[in-house]
Design a protein around this motif. Structure first.
Motif, PDB file in Angstrom:
ATOM      1  N   UNK A  85       8.850  -0.850   2.046  1.00 53.13           N
ATOM      2  CA  UNK A  85       8.478  -1.920   2.995  1.00 53.13           C
ATOM      3  C   UNK A  85       8.844  -2.776   3.645  1.00 53.13           C
ATOM      4  N   UNK A  86       9.928  -2.995   3.435  1.00 50.58           N
ATOM      5  CA  UNK A  86      11.123  -3.402   3.553  1.00 50.58           C
ATOM      6  C   UNK A  86      12.045  -3.052   4.371  1.00 50.58           C
ATOM      7  N   UNK A  87      12.168  -1.854   4.633  1.00 51.99           N
ATOM      8  CA  UNK A  87      13.483  -0.938   4.791  1.00 51.99           C
ATOM      9  C   UNK A  87      12.339  -0.011   6.165  1.00 51.99           C
ATOM     10  N   UNK A  88      10.878   0.555   6.040  1.00 51.72           N
ATOM     11  CA  UNK A  88      10.430   0.132   7.035  1.00 51.72           C
ATOM     12  C   UNK A  88       9.581  -0.091   7.418  1.00 51.72           C
ATOM     13  N   UNK A  89       9.262  -1.497   7.538  1.00 50.63           N
ATOM     14  CA  UNK A  89       8.656  -2.598   8.492  1.00 50.63           C
ATOM     15  C   UNK A  89       6.774  -1.731   9.552  1.00 50.63           C
ATOM     16  N   UNK A  90       7.428  -0.576   9.985  1.00 50.31           N
ATOM     17  CA  UNK A  90       6.878  -0.608  10.925  1.00 50.31           C
ATOM     18  C   UNK A  90       5.720   0.569  10.463  1.00 50.31           C
ATOM     19  N   UNK A  91       6.358   1.171   9.535  1.00 51.50           N
ATOM     20  CA  UNK A  91       5.544   1.956   8.255  1.00 51.50           C
ATOM     21  C   UNK A  91       4.376   1.906   7.757  1.00 51.50           C
ATOM     22  N   UNK A  92       3.386   2.499   7.638  1.00 53.84           N
ATOM     23  CA  UNK A  92       2.464   2.355   6.985  1.00 53.84           C
ATOM     24  C   UNK A  92       2.250   2.635   5.310  1.00 53.84           C
ATOM     25  N   UNK A  93       2.884   2.345   4.229  1.00 53.27           N
ATOM     26  CA  UNK A  93       3.647   3.167   3.058  1.00 53.27           C
ATOM     27  C   UNK A  93       2.496   2.664   2.047  1.00 53.27           C
ATOM     28  N   UNK A  94       1.592   3.245   1.725  1.00 52.76           N
ATOM     29  CA  UNK A  94       0.544   3.395   0.643  1.00 52.76           C
ATOM     30  C   UNK A  94       0.731   3.191  -0.567  1.00 52.76           C
ATOM     31  N   UNK A  95      -0.070   3.337  -2.216  1.00 50.79           N
ATOM     32  CA  UNK A  95       0.283   3.576  -3.203  1.00 50.79           C
ATOM     33  C   UNK A  95       0.804   4.174  -3.407  1.00 50.79           C
ATOM     34  N   UNK A  96       0.560   6.001  -3.561  1.00 51.75           N
ATOM     35  CA  UNK A  96       1.071   7.021  -3.224  1.00 51.75           C
ATOM     36  C   UNK A  96       1.632   7.272  -2.002  1.00 51.75           C
TER      37      UNK A  96
END
Length: 81
Positions: A32-43
């Motif tokens: 999430x820190x590397x891709x701050x603009x993305x919505x990273x989910x649990x899976x």
């Protein structure tokens, strides 16, 4: 009254499961820190399965997919270690 004794392998497995959850959370936080603009989910498999090719410029797309796959692989390696 006798006390119930829990074998060591049962306690160790519970600790290992907690450690794996902590490791997976740590890896997802790094992602999430590397891709701050993305919505990273649990899976992370869902992130890859539902990603639409061509929805980003090619260089960003390659980087995004590489980072997500690497994070997923790091989590899997942590589970088997």
């Amino acid at each position: 009254m006798a006390a119930l004794r829990v074998p060591n392998f049962v306690r160790r497995k519970a600790v290992d499961a907690s450690a794996m959850d902590d490791w997976a959370s740590h890896v997802r936080s790094e992602l999430a820190l590397e891709l701050p603009d993305e919505d990273i989910g649990e899976d992370l498999d869902d992130c890859l399965d539902f990603y639409r090719l061509g929805s980003k410029p090619r260089c960003e797309e390659v980087e995004y997919l590489e980072l997500v796959r690497d994070a997923r692989d790091r989590i899997d390696r942590g589970r088997t270690a």
